[in-house]
Design a protein around this motif. Structure first.
Motif, mmCIF file in Angstrom:
data_model
loop_
_atom_site.group_PDB
_atom_site.id
_atom_site.type_symbol
_atom_site.label_atom_id
_atom_site.label_comp_id
_atom_site.label_asym_id
_atom_site.label_seq_id
_atom_site.Cartn_x
_atom_site.Cartn_y
_atom_site.Cartn_z
ATOM 1 N N SER A 228 0.850 -1.185 0.000
ATOM 2 C CA SER A 228 0.000 0.000 0.000
ATOM 3 C C SER A 228 0.889 1.239 0.000
ATOM 4 N N ASN A 229 0.287 2.393 -0.248
ATOM 5 C CA ASN A 229 1.045 3.618 -0.500
ATOM 6 C C ASN A 229 1.379 4.425 0.740
ATOM 7 N N GLY A 230 0.727 4.148 1.865
ATOM 8 C CA GLY A 230 0.925 4.993 3.022
ATOM 9 C C GLY A 230 0.035 6.217 2.975
ATOM 10 N N TYR A 231 0.307 7.164 3.841
ATOM 11 C CA TYR A 231 -0.493 8.374 3.986
ATOM 12 C C TYR A 231 -1.928 8.016 4.408
ATOM 13 N N GLU A 232 -2.802 9.006 4.418
ATOM 14 C CA GLU A 232 -4.122 8.809 5.011
ATOM 15 C C GLU A 232 -4.942 7.750 4.289
ATOM 16 N N ARG A 233 -5.020 7.826 2.954
ATOM 17 C CA ARG A 233 -5.864 6.872 2.235
ATOM 18 C C ARG A 233 -5.193 5.511 2.106
ATOM 19 N N ASP A 234 -3.873 5.484 2.058
ATOM 20 C CA ASP A 234 -3.112 4.234 2.053
ATOM 21 C C ASP A 234 -3.654 3.237 1.026
ATOM 22 N N GLY A 235 -3.830 3.710 -0.189
ATOM 23 C CA GLY A 235 -4.375 2.864 -1.246
ATOM 24 C C GLY A 235 -3.461 1.701 -1.593
ATOM 25 N N ALA A 236 -4.034 0.662 -2.178
ATOM 26 C CA ALA A 236 -3.279 -0.549 -2.517
ATOM 27 C C ALA A 236 -2.387 -0.318 -3.727
ATOM 28 N N LYS A 237 -1.241 -0.974 -3.712
ATOM 29 C CA LYS A 237 -0.350 -1.005 -4.870
ATOM 30 C C LYS A 237 -0.748 -2.226 -5.707
ATOM 31 N N PRO A 238 -1.413 -2.023 -6.827
ATOM 32 C CA PRO A 238 -1.949 -3.175 -7.566
ATOM 33 C C PRO A 238 -0.850 -4.113 -8.047
ATOM 34 N N ASN A 239 -1.020 -5.382 -7.714
ATOM 35 C CA ASN A 239 -0.121 -6.451 -8.155
ATOM 36 C C ASN A 239 1.295 -6.349 -7.603
ATOM 37 N N ALA A 240 1.478 -5.613 -6.516
ATOM 38 C CA ALA A 240 2.812 -5.568 -5.901
ATOM 39 C C ALA A 240 3.239 -6.941 -5.394
ATOM 40 N N TRP A 241 2.278 -7.817 -5.119
ATOM 41 C CA TRP A 241 2.606 -9.157 -4.615
ATOM 42 C C TRP A 241 3.448 -9.948 -5.610
ATOM 43 N N ARG A 242 3.382 -9.590 -6.879
ATOM 44 C CA ARG A 242 4.204 -10.320 -7.855
ATOM 45 C C ARG A 242 5.693 -10.159 -7.557
ATOM 46 N N TYR A 243 6.085 -9.002 -7.026
ATOM 47 C CA TYR A 243 7.486 -8.815 -6.645
ATOM 48 C C TYR A 243 7.858 -9.750 -5.506
ATOM 49 N N ARG A 244 6.976 -9.874 -4.523
ATOM 50 C CA ARG A 244 7.228 -10.819 -3.424
ATOM 51 C C ARG A 244 7.459 -12.217 -3.960
ATOM 52 N N ASP A 245 6.618 -12.663 -4.885
ATOM 53 C CA ASP A 245 6.793 -13.995 -5.464
ATOM 54 C C ASP A 245 8.080 -14.093 -6.274
ATOM 55 N N TYR A 246 8.439 -13.011 -6.955
ATOM 56 C CA TYR A 246 9.705 -12.992 -7.696
ATOM 57 C C TYR A 246 10.881 -13.214 -6.746
ATOM 58 N N VAL A 247 10.889 -12.519 -5.624
ATOM 59 C CA VAL A 247 11.998 -12.650 -4.671
ATOM 60 C C VAL A 247 12.041 -14.066 -4.099
ATOM 61 N N ILE A 248 10.878 -14.625 -3.779
ATOM 62 C CA ILE A 248 10.844 -16.001 -3.267
ATOM 63 C C ILE A 248 11.463 -16.960 -4.270
ATOM 64 N N GLN A 249 11.069 -16.845 -5.525
ATOM 65 C CA GLN A 249 11.606 -17.726 -6.553
ATOM 66 C C GLN A 249 13.091 -17.493 -6.782
ATOM 67 N N ALA A 250 13.533 -16.251 -6.695
ATOM 68 C CA ALA A 250 14.955 -15.957 -6.893
ATOM 69 C C ALA A 250 15.807 -16.659 -5.842
ATOM 70 N N PHE A 251 15.385 -16.602 -4.586
ATOM 71 C CA PHE A 251 16.132 -17.302 -3.540
ATOM 72 C C PHE A 251 16.020 -18.810 -3.713
ATOM 73 N N GLN A 252 14.826 -19.281 -4.031
ATOM 74 C CA GLN A 252 14.628 -20.719 -4.173
ATOM 75 C C GLN A 252 15.499 -21.294 -5.284
ATOM 76 N N GLN A 253 15.584 -20.590 -6.389
ATOM 77 C CA GLN A 253 16.364 -21.061 -7.536
ATOM 78 C C GLN A 253 17.838 -20.710 -7.423
ATOM 79 N N ASP A 254 18.222 -20.038 -6.359
ATOM 80 C CA ASP A 254 19.604 -19.573 -6.178
ATOM 81 C C ASP A 254 20.035 -18.741 -7.378
ATOM 82 N N LYS A 255 19.184 -17.799 -7.753
ATOM 83 C CA LYS A 255 19.525 -16.887 -8.846
ATOM 84 C C LYS A 255 20.826 -16.180 -8.473
ATOM 85 N N PRO A 256 21.822 -16.178 -9.347
ATOM 86 C CA PRO A 256 23.069 -15.479 -9.016
ATOM 87 C C PRO A 256 22.791 -14.047 -8.577
ATOM 88 N N TYR A 257 23.468 -13.634 -7.516
ATOM 89 C CA TYR A 257 23.156 -12.334 -6.933
ATOM 90 C C TYR A 257 23.420 -11.189 -7.901
#
Length: 851
Positions: A228-257
């Motif tokens: 989410s964006n923070g501030y008073e309305r704190d609206g959602a960041k659409p599809n930001a969860w895809r980055y979380r999944d990207y990071v999980i897969q990067a560690f799982q696959q031992d993607k070179p740093y």
């Protein structure tokens, strides 16, 4: 004290100054009251202090690692492709900026700084030292041990004895996957007495998907991940969860740093760019965003400042962000350095529609072009079919109107005169008002048409309607959408800003690098077909094998999460105001090994976890505690509290409720109305997932900046407004209140009790077995004799309190219904008693601490 001072130098207003005082505690407050703040803020004194500290450490590093025999010359990293250095200043810039403009126009590099600044330990080349000789050679299981033991022997200290097998196994499991071993896995490890037993366990854990989920969370802390964006309305960041999944897969696959770094900074600029690499660039857009800024121009620079700051702290562990308004007070970074880096990110544009934050399609250029072509062709065909249908309906309406069948009369289903005029006007000739009326009354007109149209007219309408429906079915599947910036058109000019104020531009600055880290301005970046190429040049410079910072920073982070603290305790600050490395030779050896092994993070795990250093017990003698109170010499394993997510996940595991589903949109556990009432708009942006979905691992819980799940917040979930180098560990009353009385923990304790009764059915005669099972599932060990006796007594008293009498249900008296009721009452009392035991186990130090 160092961190508090560092915060103070960055404070640009009274609010930040007060925050720095609060963070620094009494020591800093005393300094401020004593008038020392003027001394801290005065540039000459700060520079003198920095100069006094840096050569001493440089000499220490050179003395221990043989820096005189360095294989990499200082400044070698400057020869790689990277952003262009500054050009001559614009002659029309304000006259008062002549000094700054003159400096910006010069060729820059480390020659601008004195020897002490150039020789700061973190800016010296990484030199791979030889393994030191030690007396207790049998203790060395990993190269790591040689450095640690040599240091201990130099100080006359002995390492702690090895941890027992159960403790070590639990440590490794929680460290690598964030979940405890099952009782079966514990027994299998205890039965395997071979030297390879732990190595086999480590390899198996590194291959599990849970490993990626565990270690991705550490990275998400550093990059200030939130949805989410923070501030008073704190609206959602659409599809930001895809980055979380990207990071999980990067560690799982031992993607070179090195590839991991490049994708996050410039995944859209790569020649082989695709959906995955573009999703990676969500890293750049995770910061807070004000959807109604008081000054859009200032807000734009604040956004870029966030990107620059998190890039510098994440990959370089430097506080370059402090040079936005003036040359850095303590570090070797000028204001020109800041704006050279800002120019790297200046071409980025934020997809938005007014206050609405937008995402974008991601994929290879070919995939996106093919989708766009199909979508355009289908849109054209659909528009033609829609036009034909509109024309047919208009033709019928006009005929019916001429026949008087559409005229509005009291009591019938006709149309108002203005609607009639709109519907009988040719579609292509209608005014905006007529188009709105035609759309509004189209349903009523269709009902009249259905009633009065001829068979031929109905057939034509049906044919056109089917054609539209067939076209809808041909709609191509959309590419994934990601929450990313984009580049388009000519990059804007970047100027030095007087005191960081966008309203006071000075000299124009070209994209470049911090002068202290290069010998000369690097060559201009090469634009791609779609972008400026600036970020890609920066990313490639960062991962040059001879870069003095990138590998050091990452191996220090890995070490931190295995041992509790980094070899450099200020993990986001390798500058003068940061902490010195406790084992500089070991840090350099690990950094050189990291690069030599192809930037493999899993290789670094093996080196650390399979070391005797890691496998030590957490106990220490009084003599050792006095000699090494803070464990800087690594005399023992430092016991530490698990992060909030690991505690929650372990509770779900023990209760049998854990849902191991992976990936996809985040989940929303239930939050009490009292907590929701604290929002400016109570409940806004927080739906409630069904209990099974809500029981997924904590990394999949939606991260809303202004509303955190209480079970995570009270155990020091990080502030997502800024990069978190290391989580705070507090001990406050609300933790006990939440984990004893909170609805989540109460429900999980009940589920745990039900699991014990289901796996071990029966009456009080099964209590001992249930107690042992409960201890195994939570603490990975059986209870001691004293614990077993105490818990048996507790269960008996609790069962009596809850109305279960003293033992099993009485024998049947012929009244089956009465016997069933009696058995149910006894089971309910047993479940209530066990629930109390489970709640206690969830709240033991042994459960929430890693030993």
């Amino acid at each position: 004290m160092q961190r508090a001072t560092r915060d103070l130098c960055c404070a640009r207003g009274s609010g930040l100054l007060l925050a720095a005082v609060a963070k620094g505690g009494m020591s800093l407050a005393v300094l401020l009251l004593g008038g020392v703040v003027q001394a801290l803020a005065a540039p000459p004194t700060a520079e003198a202090a920095a100069a006094a500290e840096r050569p001493a450490l440089a000499e220490a590093v050179a003395g221990e690692s043989g820096a005189a025999a360095a294989s990499v010359a200082p400044g070698a990293v400057a020869n790689s492709a990277a952003p262009q250095g500054p050009v001559a200043a614009d002659a029309s810039a304000p006259a008062q900026a002549d000094a700054a403009q003159a400096d910006a126009a010069q060729a820059y590099g480390r020659h601008q700084f004195d020897e002490a600044e150039r020789n700061h330990w973190a800016f010296l080349p990484v030199v791979r030292p030889p393994l030191p000789e030690v007396q207790r050679t049998e203790w060395v299981q990993s190269p790591v041990d040689a450095f640690v033991l040599a240091d201990l022997e130099r100080h006359g200290l002995q390492p702690a004895p090895p941890a027992d097998a159960r403790t070590l196994l639990r440590r490794v499991y929680l460290d690598l996957i964030g979940l405890p071993p099952t009782p079966t896995e514990v027994e299998a490890f205890l039965e395997n007495s071979s030297r390879e037993a732990l190595s086999l366990v480590v390899e198996e854990l590194l291959s599990r998907p849970e490993y990626g989920e565990r270690w991705a969370r550490h990275w998400l802390d550093v990059v200030r991940y939130a949805e989410s964006n923070g501030y008073e309305r704190d609206g959602a960041k659409p599809n930001a969860w895809r980055y979380r999944d990207y990071v999980i897969q990067a560690f799982q696959q031992d993607k070179p740093y090195d590839r991991f770094v490049i994708e996050q900074l410039a995944g859209d600029e790569l020649a082989d760019t695709n959906a995955e690499t573009q999703i990676a660039t969500t890293f750049l857009r995770l910061g807070v965003w004000d959807d109604e800024p008081a000054d859009p121009e200032v807000d734009r620079f604040d956004q870029l400042d966030d990107v620059l700051g998190v890039t510098a702290s994440t990959f370089l562990a430097q506080t370059i962000r402090c040079a936005r308004c003036h040359d850095h007070k303590f570090e070797s970074f000028t204001q020109q350095d800041y704006y050279r880096l800002l120019a790297v990110f200046a071409p980025l544009k934020r997809p938005q529609d007014g206050r609405t934050d937008l995402d974008r399609f991601v994929g290879t250029p070919a995939e996106l072009a093919a989708y766009q072509q199909q979508a355009d062709e289908l849109a054209a065909r659909t528009a033609a079919a829609r036009t034909a249908l509109d024309q047919q309906e208009w033709s019928i309406c006009r005929r019916l109107a001429e026949a008087g069948l559409l005229t509005a009369t009291p009591g019938d289903d006709g149309l108002p005169d203005e609607a009639l005029a709109a519907l009988t006007a040719e579609p292509g000739q209608r005014s905006e008002a007529q188009r709105e009326l035609a759309a509004k009354y189209r349903g009523r007109a269709k009902a009249i048409i259905e009633q009065h149209a001829s068979a031929e007219e109905r057939a034509a309408l049906d044919r056109l309607q089917r054609e539209l429906e067939d076209l809808r079915a041909l709609r191509p599947p959309e590419p994934p959408r990601a929450y990313v910036w984009y580049e388009e058109g000519t990059p804007p000019a970047t100027h030095l800003l007087a005191r960081g104020d966008p309203k006071q531009p000075l000299a124009e600055v070209q994209p470049g690098l911090p002068a202290i880290l290069v010998d000369r301005p690097p060559p201009p970046p090469e634009p791609t077909a779609r972008t400026s190429g600036r970020r890609l040049a920066l990313a490639r410079w960062l991962v040059q094998p001879d870069h003095p910072l990138t590998a050091r920073v990452m191996v220090n982070r890995i070490w931190q999460h295995h041992f509790g603290d980094g070899l450099v305790g200020s993990e986001n600050d390798f500058g003068v105001m940061g902490e010195l490395p406790t084992h500089p030779q070991l840090l350099d050896w690990l950094a050189s090994e990291f690069v030599a092994c192809g930037w493999s993070i899993k290789h670094m795990h093996r080196l650390m976890v399979l070391s005797s250093t890691y496998q030590m017990a957490s106990c220490a003698s009084e003599e050792v505690l006095q000699a090494d109170p803070n464990n800087n010499r690594l005399t023992r394993f430092e016991a530490r509290r698990l992060e909030a997510e690991a505690v929650r996940d372990c509770i779900l595991y023990a209760s049998g409720s854990l849902n191991r589903a992976r990936g996809g949109p985040s989940v929303f556990p239930k939050i009490s109305p009292a907590v929701l009432a604290g929002q400016s708009r109570p409940g806004n942006g927080w739906t409630v997932s069904d209990p099974h979905q809500a029981a997924r691992r904590s990394i999949y819980v939606f991260v809303k900046r202004t509303l955190l799940v209480p079970e995570l917040e009270v155990l020091d979930f990080p502030d997502t407004n800024n990069a978190c180098e290391q989580r705070l560990v507090s001990t406050v009353a609300t933790q006990a209140l939440t984990y004893l009385n909170g609805e989540f923990v109460q429900k999980q304790a009940s589920a745990f009790a039900a699991r014990l009764m289901q796996e071990l059915p029966g009456g009080p005669e099964r209590d001992a077995a249930r107690i042992e099972r409960a201890f195994q599932l939570t603490l990975c060990r059986p209870p001691t004799a004293a614990e077993l006796e105490a818990v048996l007594d507790f269960l008996q008293r609790q069962r009596a309190f809850f109305g279960g009498a003293n033992s099993a249900p009485p024998p049947s008296t012929g009244n089956a219904r009465a016997s069933a009721v009696s058995a149910d009452a006894a089971d309910a009392a047993t479940a209530a008693a066990l629930r109390g035991l489970c709640l206690v186990l969830f709240n033991t130090n042994e459960f929430v601490y890693l030993h």
